[in-house]
Design a protein around this motif. Structure first.
Motif, PDB file in Angstrom:
ATOM      1  N   ARG A 267       0.817  -1.216   0.000  1.00  0.00           N
ATOM      2  CA  ARG A 267       0.000   0.000   0.000  1.00  0.00           C
ATOM      3  C   ARG A 267       0.850   1.264   0.000  1.00  0.00           C
ATOM      4  NH1 ARG A 267      -5.127  -1.127   4.071  1.00  0.00           N
ATOM      5  NH2 ARG A 267      -6.611  -1.628   2.415  1.00  0.00           N
ATOM      6  N   LEU A 268       1.997   1.205   0.666  1.00  0.00           N
ATOM      7  CA  LEU A 268       2.905   2.355   0.662  1.00  0.00           C
ATOM      8  C   LEU A 268       3.410   2.665  -0.741  1.00  0.00           C
ATOM      9  CD1 LEU A 268       5.029   1.685   3.889  1.00  0.00           C
ATOM     10  CD2 LEU A 268       3.238   3.406   3.560  1.00  0.00           C
ATOM     11  N   ARG A 269       3.319   1.688  -1.623  1.00  0.00           N
ATOM     12  CA  ARG A 269       3.762   1.854  -3.020  1.00  0.00           C
ATOM     13  C   ARG A 269       2.582   2.071  -3.969  1.00  0.00           C
ATOM     14  NH1 ARG A 269       7.214  -0.831  -0.093  1.00  0.00           N
ATOM     15  NH2 ARG A 269       9.447  -0.781  -0.580  1.00  0.00           N
ATOM     16  N   GLY A 270       1.401   2.300  -3.398  1.00  0.00           N
ATOM     17  CA  GLY A 270       0.240   2.589  -4.223  1.00  0.00           C
ATOM     18  C   GLY A 270      -0.401   1.375  -4.848  1.00  0.00           C
ATOM     19  N   VAL A 271      -0.065   0.192  -4.366  1.00  0.00           N
ATOM     20  CA  VAL A 271      -0.635  -1.036  -4.909  1.00  0.00           C
ATOM     21  C   VAL A 271      -1.971  -1.314  -4.226  1.00  0.00           C
ATOM     22  CG1 VAL A 271      -0.287  -3.521  -5.227  1.00  0.00           C
ATOM     23  CG2 VAL A 271       1.661  -1.950  -5.376  1.00  0.00           C
ATOM     24  N   SER A 272      -3.004  -1.632  -5.006  1.00  0.00           N
ATOM     25  CA  SER A 272      -4.337  -1.885  -4.469  1.00  0.00           C
ATOM     26  C   SER A 272      -4.521  -3.367  -4.157  1.00  0.00           C
ATOM     27  CB  SER A 272      -5.418  -1.449  -5.474  1.00  0.00           C
ATOM     28  OG  SER A 272      -5.354  -0.056  -5.707  1.00  0.00           O
ATOM     29  N   ILE A 273      -5.125  -3.624  -2.998  1.00  0.00           N
ATOM     30  CA  ILE A 273      -5.440  -4.983  -2.563  1.00  0.00           C
ATOM     31  C   ILE A 273      -6.960  -5.103  -2.496  1.00  0.00           C
ATOM     32  CG2 ILE A 273      -5.038  -6.745  -0.805  1.00  0.00           C
ATOM     33  CD1 ILE A 273      -2.456  -5.607  -1.986  1.00  0.00           C
ATOM     34  N   PRO A 274      -7.616  -6.001  -3.223  1.00  0.00           N
ATOM     35  CA  PRO A 274      -7.057  -7.107  -4.009  1.00  0.00           C
ATOM     36  C   PRO A 274      -7.010  -6.847  -5.510  1.00  0.00           C
ATOM     37  CG  PRO A 274      -9.361  -7.512  -3.657  1.00  0.00           C
ATOM     38  CD  PRO A 274      -9.075  -6.163  -3.050  1.00  0.00           C
ATOM     39  N   GLU A 275      -7.270  -5.610  -5.946  1.00  0.00           N
ATOM     40  CA  GLU A 275      -7.332  -5.355  -7.389  1.00  0.00           C
ATOM     41  C   GLU A 275      -6.035  -5.733  -8.085  1.00  0.00           C
ATOM     42  OE1 GLU A 275     -10.446  -3.097  -5.366  1.00  0.00           O
ATOM     43  OE2 GLU A 275      -8.278  -3.264  -5.041  1.00  0.00           O
ATOM     44  N   ASP A 276      -4.896  -5.328  -7.496  1.00  0.00           N
ATOM     45  CA  ASP A 276      -3.602  -5.604  -8.112  1.00  0.00           C
ATOM     46  C   ASP A 276      -2.956  -6.895  -7.586  1.00  0.00           C
ATOM     47  OD1 ASP A 276      -3.785  -3.193  -9.533  1.00  0.00           O
ATOM     48  OD2 ASP A 276      -2.956  -2.079  -7.838  1.00  0.00           O
ATOM     49  N   VAL A 277      -3.166  -7.183  -6.328  1.00  0.00           N
ATOM     50  CA  VAL A 277      -2.523  -8.338  -5.696  1.00  0.00           C
ATOM     51  C   VAL A 277      -3.542  -9.072  -4.821  1.00  0.00           C
ATOM     52  CG1 VAL A 277      -0.636  -9.165  -4.226  1.00  0.00           C
ATOM     53  CG2 VAL A 277      -0.313  -7.108  -5.630  1.00  0.00           C
ATOM     54  N   SER A 278      -3.637 -10.377  -5.007  1.00  0.00           N
ATOM     55  CA  SER A 278      -4.448 -11.227  -4.130  1.00  0.00           C
ATOM     56  C   SER A 278      -3.541 -11.833  -3.068  1.00  0.00           C
ATOM     57  CB  SER A 278      -5.125 -12.341  -4.923  1.00  0.00           C
ATOM     58  OG  SER A 278      -6.059 -11.815  -5.848  1.00  0.00           O
ATOM     59  N   ILE A 279      -4.025 -11.890  -1.824  1.00  0.00           N
ATOM     60  CA  ILE A 279      -3.184 -12.366  -0.722  1.00  0.00           C
ATOM     61  C   ILE A 279      -3.967 -13.356   0.147  1.00  0.00           C
ATOM     62  CG2 ILE A 279      -1.955 -11.695   1.386  1.00  0.00           C
ATOM     63  CD1 ILE A 279      -1.281  -9.057   0.086  1.00  0.00           C
ATOM     64  N   VAL A 280      -3.285 -14.445   0.517  1.00  0.00           N
ATOM     65  CA  VAL A 280      -3.844 -15.436   1.442  1.00  0.00           C
ATOM     66  C   VAL A 280      -2.871 -15.623   2.593  1.00  0.00           C
ATOM     67  CG1 VAL A 280      -4.597 -17.827   1.762  1.00  0.00           C
ATOM     68  CG2 VAL A 280      -5.094 -16.646  -0.390  1.00  0.00           C
ATOM     69  N   GLY A 281      -3.384 -15.542   3.814  1.00  0.00           N
ATOM     70  CA  GLY A 281      -2.573 -15.797   4.997  1.00  0.00           C
ATOM     71  C   GLY A 281      -2.802 -17.199   5.530  1.00  0.00           C
ATOM     72  N   TYR A 282      -2.425 -17.410   6.793  1.00  0.00           N
ATOM     73  CA  TYR A 282      -2.595 -18.736   7.402  1.00  0.00           C
ATOM     74  C   TYR A 282      -2.799 -18.568   8.905  1.00  0.00           C
ATOM     75  CZ  TYR A 282      -2.227 -23.819   6.876  1.00  0.00           C
ATOM     76  OH  TYR A 282      -2.506 -25.173   6.781  1.00  0.00           O
ATOM     77  N   ASN A 283      -3.797 -19.250   9.452  1.00  0.00           N
ATOM     78  CA  ASN A 283      -4.123 -19.367  10.883  1.00  0.00           C
ATOM     79  C   ASN A 283      -5.469 -18.763  11.243  1.00  0.00           C
ATOM     80  OD1 ASN A 283      -1.818 -20.761  11.649  1.00  0.00           O
ATOM     81  ND2 ASN A 283      -0.683 -18.897  12.137  1.00  0.00           N
ATOM     82  N   ASP A 284      -5.908 -17.727  10.529  1.00  0.00           N
ATOM     83  CA  ASP A 284      -7.170 -17.054  10.831  1.00  0.00           C
ATOM     84  C   ASP A 284      -7.180 -16.488  12.251  1.00  0.00           C
ATOM     85  OD1 ASP A 284      -9.704 -16.040  10.328  1.00  0.00           O
ATOM     86  OD2 ASP A 284     -10.720 -17.850  11.067  1.00  0.00           O
ATOM     87  N   ILE A 285      -6.158 -15.711  12.584  1.00  0.00           N
ATOM     88  CA  ILE A 285      -6.161 -15.019  13.878  1.00  0.00           C
ATOM     89  C   ILE A 285      -7.216 -13.917  13.839  1.00  0.00           C
ATOM     90  CG2 ILE A 285      -3.736 -15.543  14.342  1.00  0.00           C
ATOM     91  CD1 ILE A 285      -3.043 -12.687  13.485  1.00  0.00           C
ATOM     92  N   ALA A 286      -7.672 -13.478  14.999  1.00  0.00           N
ATOM     93  CA  ALA A 286      -8.788 -12.535  15.085  1.00  0.00           C
ATOM     94  C   ALA A 286      -8.598 -11.258  14.249  1.00  0.00           C
ATOM     95  CB  ALA A 286      -9.052 -12.186  16.543  1.00  0.00           C
TER      96      ALA A 286
END
Length: 336
Positions: A267-286
Motif C-alpha cells: 500500500r505504501l507503493r500505491g498497490v491496491s489490494i485485491p485489485e492488483d494483488v491477491s493475498i492469502v494468509g494462514y491461521n485465521d487469527i482474530a
C-alpha cells in the motif's frame, strides 16, 4: 469449632456424617463416590471454607496433575513470540487442562533441552509435556520420545515420527490457497515463509501441487524469512519489493502476520489490494477479520487443537498409545 481454628478434613467428615476417606474421594471427584454424596460433602466444605491442599494431595498420588507446556522459543529471535496464533493455541490448551483439573506449567525459554525435561519427569515436576511447535528441535523431541516421556506435539508428522502429533493439514492448506489465487487468474506468485520448518514446507508443497494441476503458466518466487515478527517481515517485504521491478500479483504468506506486513508494504507503493494483488494468509487469527481489507486465510481451530492435545496426553498418561491426528483445515474467503 472456633473461628480461629482451621477447618480440617476430620471436621468435614463429622459434619457430613461420612468417613475421612469418603471426604477425600468426594473432593477429588473419585468415581468411587456417588454424585449425591459428592455434592453433600462439597456443600459442607464450601459452607465452612474448607479447601483441599492440592500440594499435599499430589504427594499422595502417583501423578502431580501438572502438565508442562513448552513453546518453540528456539525458533524465535530474542524469545519474541511473534505469532498470535500460538497464544490462541496456548489458551485452548489451558482451557481444556482446566476442565481436566490439571495445572499448567509454562516452561521457560531456557528449558529446551532433553536434560531439563528428563529432570522434570524424574523430580515429578510434571506428569507429561505438550510441545507447541516443532521448529528446529525435532532431534530433541525424538530423543525425548525414545526416553519414554509422555508427550504430545503440535506440528506436522511423517511416517517415521516417533511421537504423537496433532496438527492441521498443511499440504491441503497450501492447495486451497493456491486454487483460490489461481481462480483469480494470478500468474506471478510469491510464497513467504521458511520452508526448513516442516509445517511451512507442507504449505509450500501444497501451493506447488495446485499450480502443477492447473496446467497454467505460473512463475513462483520464494521469500525465506529469518525472523517471524511483523516488524521483520515488513522490513524484508520492503527490501524484496525494492529489488524487484515487477511485483507479484499473488502472495501466499505462511501466517497472517506476514500477510498483514506485505499488505502494508504494498500500500505504501500505491498497490491496491485485491485489485492488483491477491493475498492469502494462514491461521485465521482474530485481526484478519477486522483488517482493512479483511484477509483471506487458511483456518486452524485452536480450541479443537488444544482439546486434542490434552485428550491424547491424558490417554498417554493412562498407558495407551494415541495416534497422530489432523484437525480440520479450511479456506476462509474474505476480501484479499
Amino acid at each position: 469449632m472456633s473461628a480461629k481454628q482451621p477447618v480440617t478434613m476430620g471436621d468435614i467428615a463429622r459434619l457430613a456424617n461420612v468417613s475421612k476417606p469418603t471426604v477425600s474421594r468426594a473432593l477429588s471427584d473419585s468415581p468411587l463416590v456417588n454424585e449425591e454424596t459428592k455434592e453433600h460433602v462439597r456443600a459442607i466444605a464450601r459452607k465452612h471454607g474448607y479447601a483441599v491442599n492440592r500440594n499435599a494431595q499430589k504427594l499422595r498420588h502417583k501423578r502431580t496433575n501438572t502438565i508442562a507446556v513448552s513453546l518453540d522459543y528456539q525458533s524465535l529471535r530474542r524469545n519474541h513470540v511473534a505469532d498470535p496464533f500460538i497464544f490462541e493455541l496456548l489458551a485452548g490448551v489451558s482451557e481444556v487442562l482446566g476442565e481436566e483439573n490439571q495445572d499448567l506449567l509454562l516452561c521457560a525459554p531456557s528449558h529446551n533441552n532433553i536434560e531439563t525435561f528428563q529432570h522434570m519427569l524424574a523430580s515429578r515436576g510434571a506428569d507429561g509435556f505438550i510441545f507447541l511447535g516443532q521448529g528446529h528441535r525435532e532431534d530433541m523431541l525424538e530423543a525425548l520420545a525414545k526416553y519414554g516421556a509422555p508427550m504430545i506435539v503440535w506440528g506436522a508428522s511423517s511416517e517415521d515420527t516417533p511421537y504423537c502429533v496433532v496438527g492441521s493439514d498443511n499440504f491441503l492448506g497450501g492447495v486451497l490457497a493456491g486454487q483460490y489465487l489461481l481462480q483469480h487468474q494470478r500468474k506471478n506468485f510469491l510464497f513467504v515463509g521458511d520452508t526448513t520448518f516442516k509445517e511451512i514446507y507442507g504449505r509450500r508443497n501444497g501451493l506447488q501441487k495446485a499450480i502443477d494441476e492447473s496446467n497454467q503458466t505460473v512463475e513462483v518466487k520464494d521469500l525465506a524469512l529469518n525472523n517471524f515478527s511483523y516488524e521483520s517481515v515488513f522490513e524484508q517485504a520492503n527490501i524484496f519489493l525494492d529489488n524487484n521491478k515487477t511485483y507479484p500479483d499473488a502472495i501466499f504468506a505462511f501466517n497472517d502476520n506476514a500477510a498483514m506486513a506485505f499488505i502494508h508494504a504494498l500500500r505504501l507503493r500505491g498497490v491496491s489490494i485485491p485489485e492488483d494483488v491477491s493475498i492469502v494468509g494462514y491461521n485465521d487469527i482474530a485481526p484478519t477479520r477486522y483488517f482493512n481489507p479483511p484477509i483471506s486465510t487458511v483456518r486452524q481451530d485452536p480450541y479443537q487443537a488444544g482439546k486434542l492435545l490434552v485428550k491424547k496426553l491424558m490417554e498417554k498418561l493412562d498407558g495407551n498409545t494415541p495416534e497422530s491426528e489432523v484437525i480440520k483445515t479450511e479456506l476462509i474467503v474474505r476480501e484479499t
